[in-house]
Design a protein around this motif. Structure first.
Motif, PDB file in Angstrom:
ATOM      1  N   LEU A   1      34.295  62.980  56.870  1.00 43.36           N
ATOM      2  CA  LEU A   1      34.889  63.669  57.770  1.00 43.36           C
ATOM      3  C   LEU A   1      34.261  63.315  59.262  1.00 43.36           C
ATOM      4  CD1 LEU A   1      34.614  67.123  55.920  1.00 43.36           C
ATOM      5  CD2 LEU A   1      36.797  65.828  56.251  1.00 43.36           C
ATOM      6  N   GLU A   2      33.029  63.078  59.255  1.00 46.86           N
ATOM      7  CA  GLU A   2      32.263  62.811  60.436  1.00 46.86           C
ATOM      8  C   GLU A   2      32.660  61.353  60.992  1.00 46.86           C
ATOM      9  OE1 GLU A   2      28.277  63.716  60.003  1.00 46.86           O
ATOM     10  OE2 GLU A   2      28.491  65.988  60.609  1.00 46.86           O
TER      11      GLU A   2
ATOM     12  N   ALA B   1      30.207  71.835  53.419  1.00 46.81           N
ATOM     13  CA  ALA B   1      30.586  70.659  53.994  1.00 46.81           C
ATOM     14  C   ALA B   1      31.629  70.816  55.006  1.00 46.81           C
ATOM     15  CB  ALA B   1      31.362  69.309  53.122  1.00 46.81           C
ATOM     16  N   GLU B   2      32.365  71.581  54.995  1.00 41.83           N
ATOM     17  CA  GLU B   2      33.490  72.034  56.155  1.00 41.83           C
ATOM     18  C   GLU B   2      32.691  72.727  57.220  1.00 41.83           C
ATOM     19  OE1 GLU B   2      36.514  74.404  53.984  1.00 41.83           O
ATOM     20  OE2 GLU B   2      37.884  72.679  53.870  1.00 41.83           O
TER      21      GLU B   2
ATOM     22  N   HIS C   1      20.944  67.105  52.809  1.00 40.98           N
ATOM     23  CA  HIS C   1      21.610  66.917  53.848  1.00 40.98           C
ATOM     24  C   HIS C   1      20.549  67.755  54.952  1.00 40.98           C
ATOM     25  CE1 HIS C   1      24.036  67.854  57.555  1.00 40.98           C
ATOM     26  NE2 HIS C   1      24.823  66.973  57.235  1.00 40.98           N
TER      27      HIS C   1
ATOM     28  N   LYS D   1      35.213  70.585  59.736  1.00 43.49           N
ATOM     29  CA  LYS D   1      36.814  69.932  59.677  1.00 43.49           C
ATOM     30  C   LYS D   1      37.094  70.327  58.166  1.00 43.49           C
ATOM     31  CE  LYS D   1      35.936  65.841  62.635  1.00 43.49           C
ATOM     32  NZ  LYS D   1      35.573  64.598  62.455  1.00 43.49           N
TER      33      LYS D   1
ATOM     34  N   ILE E   1      29.516  72.258  57.916  1.00 44.95           N
ATOM     35  CA  ILE E   1      28.794  71.376  58.802  1.00 44.95           C
ATOM     36  C   ILE E   1      29.585  70.615  59.796  1.00 44.95           C
ATOM     37  CG2 ILE E   1      27.296  69.194  58.321  1.00 44.95           C
ATOM     38  CD1 ILE E   1      26.498  70.476  55.744  1.00 44.95           C
ATOM     39  N   THR E   2      30.950  69.904  59.298  1.00 42.78           N
ATOM     40  CA  THR E   2      31.555  69.169  60.195  1.00 42.78           C
ATOM     41  C   THR E   2      32.363  69.915  60.856  1.00 42.78           C
ATOM     42  OG1 THR E   2      33.263  68.996  58.376  1.00 42.78           O
ATOM     43  CG2 THR E   2      31.239  67.282  58.352  1.00 42.78           C
TER      44      THR E   2
ATOM     45  N   VAL F   1      30.753  64.788  53.974  1.00 49.73           N
ATOM     46  CA  VAL F   1      30.377  64.891  55.161  1.00 49.73           C
ATOM     47  C   VAL F   1      30.383  63.932  56.029  1.00 49.73           C
ATOM     48  CG1 VAL F   1      28.366  65.784  56.442  1.00 49.73           C
ATOM     49  CG2 VAL F   1      28.867  66.972  54.582  1.00 49.73           C
ATOM     50  N   ASP F   2      29.941  62.849  55.456  1.00 49.57           N
ATOM     51  CA  ASP F   2      29.989  61.312  56.362  1.00 49.57           C
ATOM     52  C   ASP F   2      31.396  61.156  56.532  1.00 49.57           C
ATOM     53  OD1 ASP F   2      27.319  61.317  56.930  1.00 49.57           O
ATOM     54  OD2 ASP F   2      26.995  59.609  56.107  1.00 49.57           O
TER      55      ASP F   2
END
Ligand SMILES: NC(=O)c1ccc[n+]([C@@H]2O[C@H](COP(=O)([O-])OP(=O)(O)OC[C@H]3O[C@@H](n4cnc5c(N)ncnc54)[C@H](O)[C@@H]3O)[C@@H](O)[C@H]2O)c1
Length: 361
Positions: free
Chosen positions: A25-26, A53-54, A193, A59, A56-57, A22-23
């Motif tokens: 991608l961010e 995770a996709e 998270h 991406k 959340i972001t 997550v971090d």
């Protein structure tokens, strides 16, 4: 040095891996994640943790179900992607299991690492962040623990795999100047998270304090067993340096920045808060923020368990520009959010049963 673009994350479907993704991608990196689901939930589409995770972001993540012990498979992945740096989370990590099945641990953790390093070298990729552990220090000779504290007098096989790998990395970096490696010695990662969408959901039997405590709070387990109430600590229970998993994740992004800007060969950093918290203290914070009651049962100390351990994380602060931001309260609140939003963890893959009648299915 060039800015990294593509990061290959081994063990990406696991607890720390999925939070770190997550971090990453961010922070703008492209992520290629691999996992063999030895200790992560798998569904029809792959990893529910990484799908979230996709979410959340917003991406995409490229994911491969792959085993580090399958060299041709890993080699194919490196052929397909221009990997700038590897973050190597994949390992087996259960201390008890490692004592019963040492060969499994040596094979998975050591051979997995050897395969990875050889494939990286053959693809001209020499940058790595390695998941090490404070367990390499053994029983502390002084507190807080600095990176210069002696390592190697470890009482369990899992910890020895981390120690042996660190030794291997020293030899490698001494022999070949091209390598640029950071070994991060994690203290005790907990929490989830803050969205409550991803968290810790191991598929193997676990004894980790916070997931266990949450199961008790949910009424799924009757009591929390505390091993040892006669330690030489203010309340008699063991002391650890709990660190929020999102702080830990950010430590990896900081490590990538250093690797991409300087040729440091090999460096080791503690990732901890610098504050020791006893089992009893953690339980009482958890009870307070979750408004639950955790019944405790005290049992004898476990062989090899350490009295107290917390980090001196000054080096990470000075050289990585990293410090922790999250409190123990946030560790408990975020973990509880994940647990209550997902009382059974990630949705599990339903195994289709095949009924065979007269030889036809
Ligand atoms: N969680 C902790 O308390 C802690 C503390 C210190 C260090 N570490 C280290 O951090 C790393 C990540 O830990 P975690 O808590 O996320 O564990 P985890 O079990 O949730 O994640 C590890 C992932 O690696 C995968 N994996 C294992 N062997 C593999 C193989 N041969 N090929 C491909 N995938 C494989 C597993 O399926 C799992 O998803 C590990 O190396 C662990 O030893 C963890």
């Amino acid at each position: 040095m060039t800015q990294f673009k593509t990061i290959l994350v081994t063990g990406g479907a696991g607890y720390i891996g999925s939070h770190c993704v997550v971090d990453l991608l961010e922070a703008g990196y492209d992520v290629v994640a691999i996992d063999n689901f030895a200790n992560a939930v798998e569904d029809e589409e792959g990893s529910p943790a990484l799908q979230r995770a996709e979410e959340i972001t917003g991406k995409p993540i490229t994911f491969y179900k792959a085993d580090l012990l399958d060299k041709p498979q890993i080699n194919d992945i490196f052929d397909k992607h221009n990997v700038d740096c590897v973050i190597h989370f994949a390992a087996l990590k259960a201390v008890g299991e490692s004592m019963q099945q040492p060969l499994l641990y040596y094979q998975n953790n050591l051979l997995g690492m050897l395969n990875l390093l050889e494939i990286m070298r053959s693809h001209n990729c020499y940058q790595m962040v390695f998941s090490s552990s404070c367990t390499v220090y053994g029983e502390p000779e002084h507190l807080p623990i600095t990176e210069t504290h002696p390592t190697g007098s470890i009482t369990n096989v899992y910890g020895r795999t981390k120690y042996f790998i660190e030794e291997m990395l020293k030899d490698l970096s001494a022999a070949d100047d091209k390598w640029n490696i950071i070994s991060l010695r994690y203290f005790n990662p907990v929490g989830a998270h803050p969205s409550g969408l991803i968290g810790e959901d191991p598929t193997k039997e676990f004894t980790n304090l916070m997931p266990f405590m949450a199961q008790v709070a949910l009424g799924k387990k009757p009591v929390l067993t505390v091993f040892g109430s006669d330690y030489n600590t203010p309340d008699g229970t063991g002391i650890r340096d709990y660190i929020h998993v999102m702080d830990l994740a950010r430590g990896h992004v900081a490590a990538l920045s250093l690797l991409s800007s300087s040729h440091i060969k090999l460096r080791v950093y503690n990732l901890g808060t610098g504050r020791g918290v006893s089992v009893k203290e953690l339980v009482s914070v958890f009870e307070r923020v979750t408004k639950t009651k955790i019944p405790l049962k005290y049992e004898a100390r476990r062989l090899g368990d350490i009295t107290a351990m917390w980090a001196d994380a000054t080096l990470a602060k000075n050289e990585l520009g990293w410090t922790t931001r999250h409190s123990v309260e946030e560790m408990c609140t975020d973990f509880w959010r994940w647990q209550t939003m997902n009382p059974n963890g990630y949705p599990k893959k339903i195994k289709k049963s095949v009924i065979v009648i007269n030889g036809k299915s």
